[in-house]
Design a protein around this motif. Structure first.
Motif, mmCIF file in Angstrom:
data_model
loop_
_atom_site.group_PDB
_atom_site.id
_atom_site.type_symbol
_atom_site.label_atom_id
_atom_site.label_comp_id
_atom_site.label_asym_id
_atom_site.label_seq_id
_atom_site.Cartn_x
_atom_site.Cartn_y
_atom_site.Cartn_z
ATOM 1 N N GLY A 1 -4.679 0.819 -4.369
ATOM 2 C CA GLY A 1 -4.218 -0.312 -3.572
ATOM 3 C C GLY A 1 -4.001 -1.557 -4.412
ATOM 4 O O GLY A 1 -2.985 -2.256 -4.260
ATOM 5 N N LEU A 2 -4.941 -1.831 -5.298
ATOM 6 C CA LEU A 2 -4.789 -2.995 -6.185
ATOM 7 C C LEU A 2 -3.603 -2.810 -7.133
ATOM 8 O O LEU A 2 -2.863 -3.765 -7.400
ATOM 9 C CB LEU A 2 -6.079 -3.220 -6.976
ATOM 10 C CG LEU A 2 -7.286 -3.669 -6.141
ATOM 11 C CD1 LEU A 2 -8.538 -3.728 -7.003
ATOM 12 C CD2 LEU A 2 -7.028 -5.005 -5.469
ATOM 13 N N LEU A 3 -3.397 -1.574 -7.608
ATOM 14 C CA LEU A 3 -2.256 -1.294 -8.480
ATOM 15 C C LEU A 3 -0.944 -1.490 -7.723
ATOM 16 O O LEU A 3 0.008 -2.064 -8.265
ATOM 17 C CB LEU A 3 -2.355 0.129 -9.027
ATOM 18 C CG LEU A 3 -1.262 0.548 -9.997
ATOM 19 C CD1 LEU A 3 -1.300 -0.311 -11.251
ATOM 20 C CD2 LEU A 3 -1.418 2.012 -10.357
ATOM 21 N N GLN A 4 -0.876 -1.039 -6.477
ATOM 22 C CA GLN A 4 0.349 -1.219 -5.682
ATOM 23 C C GLN A 4 0.638 -2.697 -5.443
ATOM 24 O O GLN A 4 1.800 -3.116 -5.484
ATOM 25 C CB GLN A 4 0.233 -0.492 -4.353
ATOM 26 C CG GLN A 4 0.425 1.001 -4.429
ATOM 27 C CD GLN A 4 1.805 1.367 -4.918
ATOM 28 O OE1 GLN A 4 1.949 1.982 -5.955
ATOM 29 N NE2 GLN A 4 2.837 1.003 -4.184
ATOM 30 N N ILE A 5 -0.384 -3.484 -5.208
ATOM 31 C CA ILE A 5 -0.173 -4.924 -5.011
ATOM 32 C C ILE A 5 0.282 -5.566 -6.323
ATOM 33 O O ILE A 5 1.152 -6.442 -6.330
ATOM 34 C CB ILE A 5 -1.450 -5.575 -4.438
ATOM 35 C CG1 ILE A 5 -1.646 -5.092 -2.996
ATOM 36 C CG2 ILE A 5 -1.364 -7.088 -4.484
ATOM 37 C CD1 ILE A 5 -2.931 -5.523 -2.357
ATOM 38 N N TYR A 6 -0.277 -5.117 -7.435
ATOM 39 C CA TYR A 6 0.162 -5.614 -8.744
ATOM 40 C C TYR A 6 1.631 -5.258 -8.999
ATOM 41 O O TYR A 6 2.409 -6.076 -9.501
ATOM 42 C CB TYR A 6 -0.738 -5.045 -9.849
ATOM 43 C CG TYR A 6 -0.339 -5.477 -11.227
ATOM 44 C CD1 TYR A 6 -0.587 -6.773 -11.666
ATOM 45 C CD2 TYR A 6 0.310 -4.596 -12.090
ATOM 46 C CE1 TYR A 6 -0.212 -7.185 -12.939
ATOM 47 C CE2 TYR A 6 0.691 -4.989 -13.364
ATOM 48 C CZ TYR A 6 0.427 -6.283 -13.773
ATOM 49 O OH TYR A 6 0.796 -6.685 -15.019
ATOM 50 N N GLY B 1 0.119 -0.661 -0.635
ATOM 51 C CA GLY B 1 -1.090 -1.259 -1.216
ATOM 52 C C GLY B 1 -2.117 -1.620 -0.157
ATOM 53 O O GLY B 1 -3.309 -1.332 -0.302
ATOM 54 N N ASP C 1 5.931 -1.633 -1.569
ATOM 55 C CA ASP C 1 4.784 -1.608 -2.476
ATOM 56 C C ASP C 1 3.574 -2.325 -1.867
ATOM 57 O O ASP C 1 2.449 -1.843 -1.964
ATOM 58 C CB ASP C 1 5.142 -2.258 -3.819
ATOM 59 C CG ASP C 1 6.122 -1.418 -4.624
ATOM 60 O OD1 ASP C 1 6.080 -0.178 -4.462
ATOM 61 O OD2 ASP C 1 6.901 -1.991 -5.408
ATOM 62 N N ILE C 2 3.804 -3.450 -1.240
ATOM 63 C CA ILE C 2 2.671 -4.175 -0.650
ATOM 64 C C ILE C 2 2.155 -3.467 0.602
ATOM 65 O O ILE C 2 0.958 -3.462 0.866
ATOM 66 C CB ILE C 2 3.016 -5.657 -0.378
ATOM 67 C CG1 ILE C 2 1.721 -6.431 -0.176
ATOM 68 C CG2 ILE C 2 3.913 -5.815 0.830
ATOM 69 C CD1 ILE C 2 1.788 -7.855 -0.543
ATOM 70 N N TYR D 1 3.842 -4.801 -6.707
ATOM 71 C CA TYR D 1 4.625 -5.651 -5.804
ATOM 72 C C TYR D 1 4.897 -7.012 -6.442
ATOM 73 O O TYR D 1 5.986 -7.572 -6.272
ATOM 74 C CB TYR D 1 3.892 -5.829 -4.478
ATOM 75 C CG TYR D 1 4.474 -6.927 -3.625
ATOM 76 C CD1 TYR D 1 5.667 -6.740 -2.939
ATOM 77 C CD2 TYR D 1 3.854 -8.166 -3.537
ATOM 78 C CE1 TYR D 1 6.212 -7.746 -2.175
ATOM 79 C CE2 TYR D 1 4.391 -9.190 -2.781
ATOM 80 C CZ TYR D 1 5.573 -8.981 -2.093
ATOM 81 O OH TYR D 1 6.115 -9.980 -1.349
ATOM 82 N N LEU E 1 -5.841 -0.117 0.465
ATOM 83 C CA LEU E 1 -6.998 -1.016 0.529
ATOM 84 C C LEU E 1 -7.770 -0.824 1.834
ATOM 85 O O LEU E 1 -9.008 -0.812 1.836
ATOM 86 C CB LEU E 1 -6.561 -2.472 0.378
ATOM 87 C CG LEU E 1 -6.175 -2.913 -1.023
ATOM 88 C CD1 LEU E 1 -5.698 -4.362 -1.006
ATOM 89 C CD2 LEU E 1 -7.330 -2.744 -1.988
#
Length: 160
Positions: free
Chosen positions: A44-49, A63, A59-60, A51, A67
């Motif tokens: 989840g943190l990687l997907q937000i990064y 993410g 992506d968000i 984004y 999360l």
């Protein structure tokens, strides 16, 4: 986990009950909940990064889904715990604070628990005010937990 018949044979009803004992989640479930919760958190943190660099809305969304799943699993792990406090004559859990004197009957039996339909031992507690509390035995030291409850409740404890 022991077979139910072997589990029943190991229960002792003559233990000395005093002090406070804590029972946490068994290792298999700890590994399962943390083993999925932590990778989902990282994903989840990687997907937000990702984004932040791509600005693609999917992506968000992915993410936040990861999360949400990770927080749910980690919350389940952190919230499980049962305390037998014999000094104050109580059984304490996340949702329940129950005095032993308020227990009308306590029955140990096998029951289908969860979505997978797996049979496991549970304590079925009925209070004098007609509340029914079912405690699935998915903690460490299950035999000790049941033995302590049986020793404290004596005749009100039934094995089915």
């Amino acid at each position: 986990m022991l077979f139910y018949e072997e589990f029943i044979k190991k229960i002792r009803k003559d233990l000395e009950v005093s002090g406070k004992e804590k029972f946490s989640l068994e290792l298999k479930r700890t590994v399962m909940w943390l083993g999925t919760g932590i990778p989902f958190l990282i994903a989840g943190l990687l997907q937000i990064y990702i984004y932040l660099s791509s600005k693609d809305i999917k992506d968000i969304v992915v993410g936040f889904i990861f999360l949400f799943l990770s927080f749910k699993h980690i919350k389940l792990f952190l919230s499980y715990g049962i305390v037998l406090d014999f000094d104050r004559d109580m059984l304490k859990s996340k949702d329940v604070e129950l005095k032993f004197e308020n227990i009308e009957s306590c029955e140990l039996r096998e029951e289908v628990v969860g979505k997978r339909g797996k049979v496991q031992p549970v304590l079925d507690i009925i209070t004098f005010d007609r509340r029914k509390i079912i405690i699935p035995l998915m903690m460490t030291k299950q035999v000790r937990f049941v033995s302590l409850v049986a020793s404290r409740l004596k005749a009100r404890f039934i094995i089915k």
